[in-house]
Design a protein around this motif. Structure first.
Motif, PDB file in Angstrom:
ATOM      1  N   ALA A  94      32.781  76.736  74.552  1.00  0.00           N
ATOM      2  CA  ALA A  94      34.004  77.070  73.809  1.00  0.00           C
ATOM      3  C   ALA A  94      35.190  76.164  74.121  1.00  0.00           C
ATOM      4  N   GLN A  95      35.086  75.317  75.139  1.00  0.00           N
ATOM      5  CA  GLN A  95      36.198  74.430  75.473  1.00  0.00           C
ATOM      6  C   GLN A  95      36.510  73.452  74.346  1.00  0.00           C
ATOM      7  N   GLY A  96      35.512  73.168  73.517  1.00  0.00           N
ATOM      8  CA  GLY A  96      35.757  72.264  72.396  1.00  0.00           C
ATOM      9  C   GLY A  96      34.554  71.400  72.088  1.00  0.00           C
ATOM     10  N   PRO A  97      34.662  70.555  71.087  1.00  0.00           N
ATOM     11  CA  PRO A  97      33.534  69.728  70.648  1.00  0.00           C
ATOM     12  C   PRO A  97      32.922  68.863  71.754  1.00  0.00           C
ATOM     13  N   ASP A  98      33.753  68.311  72.627  1.00  0.00           N
ATOM     14  CA  ASP A  98      33.224  67.436  73.684  1.00  0.00           C
ATOM     15  C   ASP A  98      32.368  68.201  74.679  1.00  0.00           C
ATOM     16  N   THR A  99      32.857  69.355  75.122  1.00  0.00           N
ATOM     17  CA  THR A  99      32.063  70.134  76.076  1.00  0.00           C
ATOM     18  C   THR A  99      30.849  70.766  75.398  1.00  0.00           C
ATOM     19  N   ALA A 100      30.994  71.114  74.120  1.00  0.00           N
ATOM     20  CA  ALA A 100      29.843  71.637  73.374  1.00  0.00           C
ATOM     21  C   ALA A 100      28.740  70.583  73.339  1.00  0.00           C
ATOM     22  N   ARG A 101      29.146  69.346  73.122  1.00  0.00           N
ATOM     23  CA  ARG A 101      28.186  68.235  73.088  1.00  0.00           C
ATOM     24  C   ARG A 101      27.546  68.022  74.466  1.00  0.00           C
ATOM     25  N   ASP A 102      28.364  68.125  75.524  1.00  0.00           N
ATOM     26  CA  ASP A 102      27.853  67.933  76.884  1.00  0.00           C
ATOM     27  C   ASP A 102      26.853  69.018  77.261  1.00  0.00           C
ATOM     28  N   VAL A 103      27.204  70.267  76.967  1.00  0.00           N
ATOM     29  CA  VAL A 103      26.294  71.373  77.289  1.00  0.00           C
ATOM     30  C   VAL A 103      25.010  71.238  76.490  1.00  0.00           C
ATOM     31  N   PHE A 104      25.140  70.912  75.215  1.00  0.00           N
ATOM     32  CA  PHE A 104      23.947  70.774  74.372  1.00  0.00           C
ATOM     33  C   PHE A 104      23.019  69.686  74.899  1.00  0.00           C
ATOM     34  N   SER A 105      23.580  68.561  75.294  1.00  0.00           N
ATOM     35  CA  SER A 105      22.758  67.426  75.722  1.00  0.00           C
ATOM     36  C   SER A 105      22.111  67.644  77.084  1.00  0.00           C
ATOM     37  N   HIS A 106      22.661  68.543  77.893  1.00  0.00           N
ATOM     38  CA  HIS A 106      22.112  68.757  79.232  1.00  0.00           C
ATOM     39  C   HIS A 106      21.289  70.044  79.363  1.00  0.00           C
ATOM     40  N   PHE A 107      21.449  70.957  78.421  1.00  0.00           N
ATOM     41  CA  PHE A 107      20.735  72.233  78.520  1.00  0.00           C
ATOM     42  C   PHE A 107      19.288  72.060  78.083  1.00  0.00           C
ATOM     43  N   ASP A 108      18.373  72.702  78.802  1.00  0.00           N
ATOM     44  CA  ASP A 108      16.942  72.610  78.491  1.00  0.00           C
ATOM     45  C   ASP A 108      16.552  73.709  77.496  1.00  0.00           C
ATOM     46  N   PHE A 109      16.525  73.349  76.228  1.00  0.00           N
ATOM     47  CA  PHE A 109      16.167  74.310  75.187  1.00  0.00           C
ATOM     48  C   PHE A 109      14.649  74.502  75.080  1.00  0.00           C
ATOM     49  N   ASN A 110      13.896  73.738  75.840  1.00  0.00           N
ATOM     50  CA  ASN A 110      12.432  73.828  75.783  1.00  0.00           C
ATOM     51  C   ASN A 110      11.857  74.693  76.895  1.00  0.00           C
ATOM     52  N   ASN A 111      12.726  75.268  77.725  1.00  0.00           N
ATOM     53  CA  ASN A 111      12.232  76.123  78.804  1.00  0.00           C
ATOM     54  C   ASN A 111      11.454  77.294  78.222  1.00  0.00           C
ATOM     55  N   LYS A 112      10.270  77.530  78.754  1.00  0.00           N
ATOM     56  CA  LYS A 112       9.388  78.553  78.185  1.00  0.00           C
ATOM     57  C   LYS A 112       9.937  79.974  78.339  1.00  0.00           C
ATOM     58  N   PHE A 113      10.907  80.158  79.251  1.00  0.00           N
ATOM     59  CA  PHE A 113      11.468  81.496  79.456  1.00  0.00           C
ATOM     60  C   PHE A 113      12.675  81.789  78.569  1.00  0.00           C
ATOM     61  N   LEU A 114      13.199  80.758  77.897  1.00  0.00           N
ATOM     62  CA  LEU A 114      14.392  80.954  77.070  1.00  0.00           C
ATOM     63  C   LEU A 114      14.186  81.986  75.960  1.00  0.00           C
ATOM     64  N   PRO A 115      13.080  81.933  75.205  1.00  0.00           N
ATOM     65  CA  PRO A 115      12.901  82.916  74.128  1.00  0.00           C
ATOM     66  C   PRO A 115      12.860  84.358  74.617  1.00  0.00           C
ATOM     67  N   GLY A 116      12.471  84.551  75.873  1.00  0.00           N
ATOM     68  CA  GLY A 116      12.393  85.908  76.404  1.00  0.00           C
ATOM     69  C   GLY A 116      13.745  86.571  76.571  1.00  0.00           C
ATOM     70  N   LEU A 117      14.799  85.769  76.704  1.00  0.00           N
ATOM     71  CA  LEU A 117      16.134  86.326  76.925  1.00  0.00           C
ATOM     72  C   LEU A 117      16.624  87.126  75.727  1.00  0.00           C
ATOM     73  N   VAL A 118      16.307  86.653  74.531  1.00  0.00           N
ATOM     74  CA  VAL A 118      16.814  87.308  73.323  1.00  0.00           C
ATOM     75  C   VAL A 118      16.128  88.657  73.070  1.00  0.00           C
ATOM     76  N   LYS A 119      15.081  88.944  73.816  1.00  0.00           N
ATOM     77  CA  LYS A 119      14.358  90.208  73.663  1.00  0.00           C
ATOM     78  C   LYS A 119      14.826  91.275  74.638  1.00  0.00           C
ATOM     79  N   LYS A 120      15.738  90.909  75.537  1.00  0.00           N
ATOM     80  CA  LYS A 120      16.190  91.842  76.571  1.00  0.00           C
ATOM     81  C   LYS A 120      17.359  92.672  76.044  1.00  0.00           C
ATOM     82  N   ARG A 121      17.047  93.873  75.594  1.00  0.00           N
ATOM     83  CA  ARG A 121      18.029  94.759  74.985  1.00  0.00           C
ATOM     84  C   ARG A 121      18.406  95.902  75.926  1.00  0.00           C
ATOM     85  N   ASP A 122      19.572  96.468  75.661  1.00  0.00           N
ATOM     86  CA  ASP A 122      19.947  97.731  76.279  1.00  0.00           C
ATOM     87  C   ASP A 122      19.897  98.771  75.171  1.00  0.00           C
TER      88      ASP A 122
END
Length: 213
Positions: free
Chosen positions: A78-106
């Protein structure tokens, strides 16, 4: 020595640190924008020195830890386009555990990991520039998994946030080509959107506030 107690103490401290950093970043992204350099430096330091710790927290068995970590990541973007770009380029979107997070409901409707995941995903569309937005849309499952994992059961406010963001940041965005939009809004996505006519989630806001398409 009680290692369980030590782990609990460490987890609580980590959560407090993440919450403090999130609070600072949310301020530097809004009413304290004149300190945006401070926020940007915090993001860069986290990205370049502490991502292993962030991942450990993100994929922790402790749901609260995962949720707080996701909200911190959203504040970083949320800091802005530059930090959004930095987070996107460094975050591992291929981690096999990432999809599991969206299934964790209360099931009681309290803030949960799923909602934090949705906010993280949408933060790129809200704060990122056109290049980042297109890259996020082209990720194979990052946003699609939100629809696949039971959008019909989400709160009204969550559904409204998701659809209204896609409407304003994608559908109505003239910087995104028709081809790119069609590539994202596949038959599968549209079927999930249509399934909301059979919505059976939690009503947490007035239906008068639910105006999306």
């Amino acid at each position: 020595m009680d290692f369980g107690f030590i782990r609990k103490e460490f987890t609580e401290r980590m959560i407090l640190i993440f919450q403090a950093l999130e609070a600072i970043l949310l301020r530097t992204a809004s009413d304290l924008s004149h300190f945006s350099v401070v926020g940007t430096n915090i993001v860069k330091r986290l990205i370049h020195s502490y991502m292993r710790l962030v991942y450990a927290a993100l994929y922790s068995e402790n749901h609260r830890m995962s949720r707080v970590c996701l909200t911190l990541l959203s504040a970083m973007v949320a800091q802005g386009p530059d930090t959004a770009r930095d987070v996107f380029s460094h975050f591992d979107f291929n981690n096999k555990f990432l999809p599991g997070l969206v299934k964790k409901r209360d099931k009681k409707g309290r803030p949960d990991v799923r909602m934090a995941y949705i906010q993280f995903a949408l933060s790129f569309l809200i704060a990122g520039d056109t290049a980042v937005l297109i890259q996020v849309l082209e990720l194979k499952d990052f946003i699609l998994d939100i629809f696949r994992s039971g959008i019909k059961e989400d709160k009204v406010s969550t559904v409204n946030l998701l659809l209204s963001t896609l409407k304003t940041k994608v559908v109505q965005n003239k910087n995104i080509t028709k081809t790119q939009k069609v590539r994202f809004f596949t038959a599968e996505v549209l079927n999930h959107v249509a399934s909301l006519y059979r919505w059976n989630g939690i009503t947490d806001v007035s239906s008068k506030d639910f105006k999306v398409w």
